[in-house]
Design a protein around this motif. Structure first.
Motif, PDB file in Angstrom:
ATOM      1  N   CYS A 114       0.825  -1.218   0.000  1.00  0.00           N
ATOM      2  CA  CYS A 114       0.000   0.000   0.000  1.00  0.00           C
ATOM      3  C   CYS A 114       0.855   1.262   0.000  1.00  0.00           C
ATOM      4  O   CYS A 114       0.529   2.250  -0.691  1.00  0.00           O
ATOM      5  N   LEU A 115       1.944   1.243   0.751  1.00  0.00           N
ATOM      6  CA  LEU A 115       2.842   2.397   0.757  1.00  0.00           C
ATOM      7  C   LEU A 115       3.544   2.545  -0.591  1.00  0.00           C
ATOM      8  O   LEU A 115       3.788   3.673  -1.068  1.00  0.00           O
ATOM      9  N   THR A 116       3.851   1.408  -1.239  1.00  0.00           N
ATOM     10  CA  THR A 116       4.434   1.450  -2.584  1.00  0.00           C
ATOM     11  C   THR A 116       3.411   1.985  -3.578  1.00  0.00           C
ATOM     12  O   THR A 116       3.750   2.763  -4.503  1.00  0.00           O
ATOM     13  N   TYR A 117       2.164   1.581  -3.388  1.00  0.00           N
ATOM     14  CA  TYR A 117       1.060   2.073  -4.236  1.00  0.00           C
ATOM     15  C   TYR A 117       0.948   3.597  -4.114  1.00  0.00           C
ATOM     16  O   TYR A 117       0.785   4.313  -5.141  1.00  0.00           O
ATOM     17  N   LEU A 118       1.062   4.107  -2.878  1.00  0.00           N
ATOM     18  CA  LEU A 118       0.986   5.551  -2.655  1.00  0.00           C
ATOM     19  C   LEU A 118       2.180   6.274  -3.270  1.00  0.00           C
ATOM     20  O   LEU A 118       2.029   7.333  -3.918  1.00  0.00           O
ATOM     21  N   LYS A 134      -6.347  -1.251  -1.810  1.00  0.00           N
ATOM     22  CA  LYS A 134      -5.238  -0.499  -1.228  1.00  0.00           C
ATOM     23  C   LYS A 134      -5.686   0.891  -0.777  1.00  0.00           C
ATOM     24  O   LYS A 134      -5.215   1.421   0.234  1.00  0.00           O
ATOM     25  N   GLN A 135      -6.641   1.457  -1.502  1.00  0.00           N
ATOM     26  CA  GLN A 135      -7.179   2.751  -1.067  1.00  0.00           C
ATOM     27  C   GLN A 135      -7.951   2.609   0.231  1.00  0.00           C
ATOM     28  O   GLN A 135      -7.863   3.473   1.113  1.00  0.00           O
ATOM     29  N   PHE A 139      -7.227   4.450   3.788  1.00  0.00           N
ATOM     30  CA  PHE A 139      -8.302   5.200   4.453  1.00  0.00           C
ATOM     31  C   PHE A 139      -8.459   4.763   5.917  1.00  0.00           C
ATOM     32  O   PHE A 139      -8.605   5.601   6.814  1.00  0.00           O
ATOM     33  N   LYS A 140      -8.438   3.457   6.144  1.00  0.00           N
ATOM     34  CA  LYS A 140      -8.639   2.949   7.516  1.00  0.00           C
ATOM     35  C   LYS A 140      -7.463   3.279   8.438  1.00  0.00           C
ATOM     36  O   LYS A 140      -7.656   3.490   9.643  1.00  0.00           O
ATOM     37  N   ASN A 141      -6.260   3.309   7.907  1.00  0.00           N
ATOM     38  CA  ASN A 141      -5.055   3.454   8.746  1.00  0.00           C
ATOM     39  C   ASN A 141      -4.405   4.835   8.626  1.00  0.00           C
ATOM     40  O   ASN A 141      -3.244   5.004   8.980  1.00  0.00           O
ATOM     41  N   LEU A 156       0.013  11.124   1.398  1.00  0.00           N
ATOM     42  CA  LEU A 156      -1.360  10.662   1.617  1.00  0.00           C
ATOM     43  C   LEU A 156      -2.332  11.843   1.614  1.00  0.00           C
ATOM     44  O   LEU A 156      -3.469  11.723   1.115  1.00  0.00           O
ATOM     45  N   LEU A 157      -1.923  12.996   2.137  1.00  0.00           N
ATOM     46  CA  LEU A 157      -2.770  14.187   2.090  1.00  0.00           C
ATOM     47  C   LEU A 157      -3.058  14.596   0.643  1.00  0.00           C
ATOM     48  O   LEU A 157      -4.214  14.913   0.277  1.00  0.00           O
TER      49      LEU A 157
END
Length: 222
Positions: A114-118, A134-135, A139-141, A156-157
């Protein structure tokens, strides 16, 4: 000749008297023996009776009761194995441990993905593809610094600022809940509570979480 005849008669009389005395003494001795035998027999017949009475008396006496010793349990093979785990239990525990390790590894792998996706959305948009799973994880974390480190927060912002539709309203609702939680905690600290009033426990949000909530509201409302 007459004198010899008289002498014989006198001797015969003496012998007769002696014989009579011997017979009398024999009769007396026989009678004494018979009496002694009768006495012995009578005593012999009475002995069992006396003996029975003696035994009966002894039975009636109260004998002290002996304390029964408690039987000590004999250690068996099953008792010795109580403290030991069975092979089945050991296998089960190892299986649960492997499952927990696999789940932890899967979570770490998903976090990395997920961090790689971001990061790819920020730096390599040409090869980036939208993935809802992954989105949803982001959103949850979003307020969890252990999962989304501070280094990834600015990215992420920007990602959430580009989002469209209902997700923006959901993000604002979550952020406003954090702000409200801090306001309620501050009021509970300043308010004097009476004994009759019920105290409501309000936990104070983490400073980093509160800061992220304010950053998110500011970013989405501009």
């Amino acid at each position: 000749m007459e004198e010899n005849a008289k002498e014989r008669k006198r001797k015969n009389k003496k012998n007769k008297t002696k014989n009579n005395l011997v017979d009398v003494s024999k009769k007396d001795m026989a009678q004494d023996i018979d009496e002694e035998q009768e006495v012995d027999l009578s005593t012999k017949e009475e002995l069992p009776h006396n003996q029975v009475n003696f035994e009966d008396d002894s039975d009636t006496e109260e004998q002290p009761k002996r304390k029964k010793k408690k039987k000590q349990p004999i250690p068996t093979e099953s008792d010795s194995k109580k403290g030991k785990k069975s092979k089945r239990q050991i296998k089960k525990e190892k299986f649960i441990q492997r499952q927990a390790e696999a789940q932890a590894a899967s979570k770490d792998q998903l976090k990395t993905q997920c961090l790689t996706y971001l990061s790819q959305w920020k730096h390599d948009k040409q090869n980036w593809k939208f993935m809802k799973v992954k989105q949803v994880w982001l959103f949850k974390n979003k307020f969890n610094p252990a999962l989304v480190p501070d280094a990834s927060w600015p990215q992420l912002l920007e990602y959430f600022d580009s989002a469209q539709g209902n997700i923006r309203n959901m993000l604002l609702d979550d952020a406003n809940k954090i702000i409200k939680q801090l306001d309620e905690w501050s009021e509970s600290q300043n308010k004097e509570t009476n004994d009759t009033e019920e105290e409501v426990e309000v936990s104070r949000p983490d400073d980093n979480v509160y800061k992220r909530a304010r950053d998110l509201i500011q970013c989405l409302q501009e």
